[in-house]
Design a protein around this motif. Structure first.
Motif, PDB file in Angstrom:
ATOM      1  N   ALA A 241      -7.542  14.282   3.873  1.00 34.83           N
ATOM      2  CA  ALA A 241      -8.936  14.551   3.541  1.00 34.83           C
ATOM      3  C   ALA A 241      -9.788  13.294   3.700  1.00 34.83           C
ATOM      4  CB  ALA A 241      -9.032  15.102   2.120  1.00 34.83           C
ATOM      5  N   GLY A 242      -9.199  12.252   4.254  1.00 38.67           N
ATOM      6  CA  GLY A 242      -9.938  11.016   4.480  1.00 38.67           C
ATOM      7  C   GLY A 242     -10.035  10.134   3.252  1.00 38.67           C
ATOM      8  N   GLY A 243      -9.288  10.467   2.203  1.00 41.37           N
ATOM      9  CA  GLY A 243      -9.352   9.683   0.969  1.00 41.37           C
ATOM     10  C   GLY A 243      -8.404   8.501   0.977  1.00 41.37           C
ATOM     11  N   ARG A 244      -8.405   7.784  -0.110  1.00 38.16           N
ATOM     12  CA  ARG A 244      -7.499   6.648  -0.285  1.00 38.16           C
ATOM     13  C   ARG A 244      -6.555   6.939  -1.435  1.00 38.16           C
ATOM     14  NH1 ARG A 244     -10.351   1.103   1.247  1.00 38.16           N
ATOM     15  NH2 ARG A 244      -8.175   0.567   1.439  1.00 38.16           N
ATOM     16  N   VAL A 245      -5.309   6.591  -1.242  1.00 40.34           N
ATOM     17  CA  VAL A 245      -4.335   6.760  -2.319  1.00 40.34           C
ATOM     18  C   VAL A 245      -4.474   5.568  -3.258  1.00 40.34           C
ATOM     19  CG1 VAL A 245      -1.870   6.811  -2.871  1.00 40.34           C
ATOM     20  CG2 VAL A 245      -2.738   8.071  -0.896  1.00 40.34           C
ATOM     21  N   ALA A 246      -4.620   5.864  -4.539  1.00 43.65           N
ATOM     22  CA  ALA A 246      -4.766   4.774  -5.504  1.00 43.65           C
ATOM     23  C   ALA A 246      -3.400   4.172  -5.804  1.00 43.65           C
ATOM     24  CB  ALA A 246      -5.392   5.298  -6.788  1.00 43.65           C
ATOM     25  N   ARG A 247      -3.371   2.852  -5.915  1.00 39.99           N
ATOM     26  CA  ARG A 247      -2.146   2.177  -6.306  1.00 39.99           C
ATOM     27  C   ARG A 247      -1.982   2.330  -7.806  1.00 39.99           C
ATOM     28  NH1 ARG A 247       0.692  -3.249  -4.740  1.00 39.99           N
ATOM     29  NH2 ARG A 247       2.174  -3.091  -6.420  1.00 39.99           N
ATOM     30  N   GLU A 248      -0.969   3.066  -8.233  1.00 38.45           N
ATOM     31  CA  GLU A 248      -0.857   3.371  -9.659  1.00 38.45           C
ATOM     32  C   GLU A 248       0.564   3.795 -10.027  1.00 38.45           C
ATOM     33  OE1 GLU A 248      -3.381   6.751 -10.414  1.00 38.45           O
ATOM     34  OE2 GLU A 248      -2.441   7.931  -8.842  1.00 38.45           O
ATOM     35  N   THR A 249       0.776   3.953 -11.326  1.00 32.67           N
ATOM     36  CA  THR A 249       2.025   4.503 -11.822  1.00 32.67           C
ATOM     37  C   THR A 249       1.774   5.943 -12.227  1.00 32.67           C
ATOM     38  OG1 THR A 249       2.749   2.362 -12.629  1.00 32.67           O
ATOM     39  CG2 THR A 249       3.813   4.279 -13.590  1.00 32.67           C
ATOM     40  N   ARG A 250       2.642   6.833 -11.783  1.00 34.53           N
ATOM     41  CA  ARG A 250       2.475   8.237 -12.134  1.00 34.53           C
ATOM     42  C   ARG A 250       3.739   8.751 -12.815  1.00 34.53           C
ATOM     43  NH1 ARG A 250      -1.980  10.495  -9.316  1.00 34.53           N
ATOM     44  NH2 ARG A 250      -1.174  12.597  -9.592  1.00 34.53           N
ATOM     45  N   HIS A 251       3.542   9.721 -13.671  1.00 32.00           N
ATOM     46  CA  HIS A 251       4.679  10.308 -14.384  1.00 32.00           C
ATOM     47  C   HIS A 251       4.950  11.715 -13.888  1.00 32.00           C
ATOM     48  CE1 HIS A 251       5.747   7.574 -17.771  1.00 32.00           C
ATOM     49  NE2 HIS A 251       4.737   6.950 -17.210  1.00 32.00           N
ATOM     50  N   TRP A 252       6.219  12.039 -13.782  1.00 30.59           N
ATOM     51  CA  TRP A 252       6.613  13.381 -13.359  1.00 30.59           C
ATOM     52  C   TRP A 252       6.612  14.295 -14.574  1.00 30.59           C
ATOM     53  CZ3 TRP A 252       6.970  16.949  -9.935  1.00 30.59           C
ATOM     54  CH2 TRP A 252       7.910  17.975 -10.010  1.00 30.59           C
ATOM     55  N   ASP A 253       5.923  15.419 -14.450  1.00 33.18           N
ATOM     56  CA  ASP A 253       5.919  16.433 -15.490  1.00 33.18           C
ATOM     57  C   ASP A 253       6.809  17.571 -15.019  1.00 33.18           C
ATOM     58  OD1 ASP A 253       5.401  18.673 -17.068  1.00 33.18           O
ATOM     59  OD2 ASP A 253       3.356  18.016 -17.513  1.00 33.18           O
TER      60      ASP A 253
END
Lengths: 497, 155
Positions: A241-253
C-alpha cells in the motif's frame, strides 16, 4: 501475496539448562516447586551477595555450542543488562554482551526442496528471570522468583530464514540437537524453550534490509509459524500500500491470531550493558572443550546417516525419526525387538505420532514402550488383531500402557477369523445393501471396500479382513447366481486390507 | 583458587589480546567507542561535554526525577567524571588487552562452583522484607501483561 517481497527471518531462542542448581547460586533449579521456595540472597539480589558461576552450566553451554558446530571462545565475559521490571530483583540480568561464550555454527533442516543450512551467530549464557502471575489478583501482580537465576542459553541465528515454515523447521532441528546433547528438555509448554523472532521484508532479490520487527510471545511450534505468517503478510500489506513498516516489538495474540504492537517504549531497548564487576572474565581451556567434545553423544546427523545408509530408510523418515531423542530411542529399541525397519518406521512416523499429536502428548509423557509397540506388531503378524484393531490398541498403549496381548483381551480387540462367526454379519451386510451388491456384481470391485467397511463397523474392527472379504465375495456370488446369474468369478484370492 | 572438580585448573599463561579482539570480530560486535549514542561524548583530552539531552535520557532509564537545577548539576558532574577518565584516551592502547575486570591480574579466570544444591531460604525468610506478599509471592504494583493489553474480549 508475498511474491513482491521476501521475508528475512532470524530467531532468538532461549533454552533453560537442566542443571540441578541455578547459574550463580546453589538454589535448586527444579521445575514446579511452590513459589519462592528456591530462592536465596544471591538470586533475590539482596545487598552483599555475590554470584558464583555454576561449572555445569558452562559445561552444558559448551556441549550445546559444540553440537551446533560453534567455535567456543577462549575468553568470554559477563555483562549486566539493565532494566526495571518486577521479575528482575537486581534490576539487571547477568548476560553476555560483546564476548559471548561461542560464535559461528549452523543448524541444518530438511525442507521439501532439500536440505537447508542456517548460520548461528552467537550462543551465550545468561540467567532467567522470575515469573509474574496476574490471575486472580486485584491489588497488584504476584512474583515468584523460583526461576530467577536458572541458567539460560541464548542461541541467535543469522537472519537467513526465508519463510515461516523454514523457521519452524529450524526450530525443530535446533530443539532436537539440544535435546540430543542432554543439556535441556526443551519443553516449550514449560518455558524451557522460548523463541522470539526478527522479521523484515525486502523487495525480492534486493540486498537491502527492511525495518526490523521483533515478534514475541510465541508459545508453541505452531504459534511460531502462525505468528510469522501473520507478520509477513501484515508487512507485505503495509509495503504494497506504499506504507512504511515501523521498527517495533510486537506480541503474538494466540487467541485472535494477530500480532499487536508492544506497549513498551523504545527506551526499553537501551540496556546500558556494562561488564559485570562481580565476575571476572571466564577463560575456557581448549583441553576442557576437547574433553567435552569427546564426550558428546551420537548427534542427529550421525544417526540419520545410520538410518539412511545402514537401514535403507528414506531421508525424510530419518529426519522425522531423529526429531527428538525419545522418538529415536523408541525406534531403535523397537527395531531391536522387531527387526523390520520399514514397518517400525511406518508405525512410529504414522500412527504413533498421530496419536501423540491428537492427545497433545510428548512421547516421554505417554505410556508407550518399545516392548508394547513390538508386541503389537507381532500380534498383527500372527493374525491375532486386524490393522484397524491395532490402531485402537496403539491408543491404549499410549494412554494406559500395558502388555499388548492382555490389552487385546481386555479391549475385546481379538481378530475374528472363524468363518462361522462372521457368516451372520456378512449375510446381514449383503442383504441390507442391495444396490452396492449390484454394483459389485456389475464389475465395480470398489463396492467391496464399502461392504468390508460395513462388516468392520459391525464387528468393531475385529473381523479378519481376508476371511471377511472371501465370505462377502462368496455371498455376493451366491446372490448373483440367485439373480441374473452373471456374478464375477469369486474364486480368486481374498481381498486386501 | 580451585575449580569445582577439586583439582586446581591450570590457568592459561598465553597472551590473550589477540583472542579477545578476534572473538569480538567473530561476534560481529561493535568495538568500544561505537556504542549507543549517549556513550559518545563530545571532545577528547581534558574537555568532555555531556549534553542535557543525554542527562535526561539517562535519568529516565534510571527512573530518576531531576528538576532543571539538578539536571544542570548532573551535566556538570558527569562531564567532569568523563573528562577525568577521558585522560586514558590520550594513551595509545593498540595491542593492549582491555581491562575487563579490576581483579584481572589477581584472578585470571572465574572460579566455578560445583552443581550441588545448597539449602535455599525458608519461605518465610524470603518474604520477610517484602513490603507486601500474597500466597507465597511478592506482591508488586499491577503489571499489565502484554497479552492482556489489547487482547480485550478474549476473556
Amino acid at each position: 501475496m508475498t511474491s513482491e517481497f521476501e521475508p528475512v527471518i532470524g530467531l532468538e531462542v532461549h533454552v533453560e539448562l537442566s542443571t540441578r542448581t541455578k547459574a550463580f547460586c546453589g538454589c535448586p533449579a527444579t521445575f514446579g516447586a511452590p513459589p519462592n521456595t528456591q530462592v536465596c540472597p544471591v538470586c533475590l539480589g539482596l545487598p552483599g551477595s555475590l554470584p558464583v558461576l555454576n561449572l555445569k552450566a558452562v559445561e552444558y553451554a559448551i556441549r550445546a555450542a559444540l553440537a551446533l558446530g560453534c567455535q567456543v571462545a577462549r575468553v568470554c565475559k559477563f555483562d549486566r543488562k539493565n532494566y526495571f521490571y518486577p521479575d528482575l530483583p537486581k534490576s539487571y540480568q547477568i548476560s553476555q554482551y560483546d564476548l559471548p561464550l561461542a560464535t559461528g555454527g549452523a543448524v541444518e533442516f530438511l525442507t521439501p526442496g532439500g536440505r537447508k543450512r542456517v548460520g548461528i551467530r552467537r550462543l551465550h549464557l545468561e540467567e532467567d528471570t522470575g515469573k509474574l502471575l496476574h490471575e486472580g489478583v486485584e491489588s497488584g501482580s504476584l512474583v515468584d522468583f523460583n526461576r530467577c537465576g536458572v541458567p539460560l542459553l541464548e542461541i541467535v541465528s543469522e537472519p537467513e530464514l526465508a519463510s515461516p515454515e523454514d523457521a519452524r523447521l529450524y526450530l525443530t532441528a535446533l530443539r532436537s540437537l539440544i535435546q540430543f546433547t542432554g543439556v535441556s528438555d526443551c519443553r516449550m509448554e514449560r518455558g524451557s524453550l522460548r523463541c522470539d523472532a526478527n522479521v523484515s521484508l525486502r523487495p525480492r532479490g534486493s540486498r537491502e534490509w527492511g525495518a526490523l520487527v521483533e515478534v514475541k510471545n510465541m508459545n508453541s511450534f505452531r504459534s511460531v509459524k502462525a505468528a510469522l505468517e501473520f507478520e509477513v503478510s501484515r508487512q507485505a500489506r503495509v509495503l504494497s500500500a506504499g506504507g512504511r513498516v515501523a521498527r517495533e516489538t510486537r506480541h503474538w495474540d494466540e487467541a485472535r491470531g494477530v500480532t499487536f504492537p508492544s506497549r513498551s517504549k523504545e527506551e526499553a531497548h537501551d540496556y546500558r550493558y556494562f561488564p559485570e564487576p562481580d565476575l571476572p572474565p571466564l577463560r575456557i581451556e581448549p583441553e576442557w572443550v576437547e574433553e567435552i567434545r569427546a564426550g558428546l553423544p551420537e548427534l542427529p546427523e550421525a544417526r540419520r546417516r545410520r538410518l539412511v545408509s545402514g537401514l535403507g530408510l528414506p531421508e525424510y523418515n530419518a529426519w522425522v525419526l531423529t526429531s527428538s531423542p525419545a522418538l529415536a530411542r523408541l525406534f531403535d529399541e523397537t527395531l531391536r525387538l522387531y527387526p523390520d525397519p520399514r514397518e517400525v518406521s511406518n508405525w512410529v512416523m504414522g500412527d504413533v505420532l498421530r496419536v501423540l499429536n491428537a492427545r497433545r502428548l510428548e512421547l516421554e509423557e505417554s505410556k508407550l514402550t518399545a516392548e508394547g509397540l513390538a508386541g503389537m506388531l507381532r500380534l498383527i503378524d500372527r493374525g491375532l488383531i486386524s490393522g484397524r484393531a491395532a490402531k485402537a490398541l496403539l491408543e491404549a498403549l499410549v494412554v494406559d500402557g500395558g502388555e499388548p496381548a492382555r490389552l487385546v483381551e481386555e479391549l475385546g480387540l481379538t481378530q475374528v477369523s472363524d468363518p462361522a462367526a462372521l457368516a451372520g454379519v456378512v449375510r446381514e451386510v449383503v442383504a441390507q445393501n442391495p444396490s452396492t451388491v449390484a454394483d459389485y456384481l456389475s464389475g465395480k470391485e470398489k463396492a467391496l471396500t464399502f461392504l468390508m467397511g460395513q462388516v468392520m463397523k459391525r464387528t468393531s474392527g475385529r473381523a479378519n479382513p481376508e476371511v471377511a472379504a472371501r465370505l462377502l465375495r462368496d455371498a455376493m456370488a451366491g446372490e448373483g447366481r440367485a439373480g441374473s446369474g452373471a456374478g464375477p468369478d469369486s474364486g480368486g484370492e481374498a481381498g486386501g486390507r | 583458587m580451585r575449580s569445582a572438580q577439586g583439582e586446581p585448573r591450570p590457568l592459561l599463561g598465553h597472551p590473550v589480546a589477540d583472542p579477545l579482539v578476534r572473538a569480538r570480530k567473530r561476534a560481529g560486535l561493535r568495538l568500544p567507542g561505537s556504542g549507543p549514542a549517549w556513550y559518545n561524548v563530545a571532545g577528547g583530552g581534558g574537555s568532555v561535554a555531556v549534553s542535557r539531552e543525554t542527562v535526561e535520557h539517562i535519568a529516565v532509564l534510571a527512573r530518576l526525577g531531576l528538576d532543571p537545577a539538578e539536571a544542570g548539576e548532573m551535566e556538570r558532574q558527569l562531564g567532569a567524571i568523563l573528562a577525568y577518565v577521558g585522560k586514558l584516551r590520550e594513551l595509545d592502547t593498540e595491542g593492549v588487552e582491555p581491562t575487563f575486570h579490576v581483579l584481572g591480574r589477581l584472578l585470571p579466570s572465574l572460579p566455578l562452583r560445583p552443581d550441588e544444591p545448597l539449602p535455599p531460604l525458608s519461605p518465610g525468610a524470603a518474604l520477610a522484607n517484602a513490603p507486601a506478599s500474597e500466597r507465597g509471592c511478592f506482591l508488586v504494583p499491577p503489571v499489565i501483561p502484554e497479552e492482556a493489553e489489547k487482547g480485550g474480549g478474549g476473556g
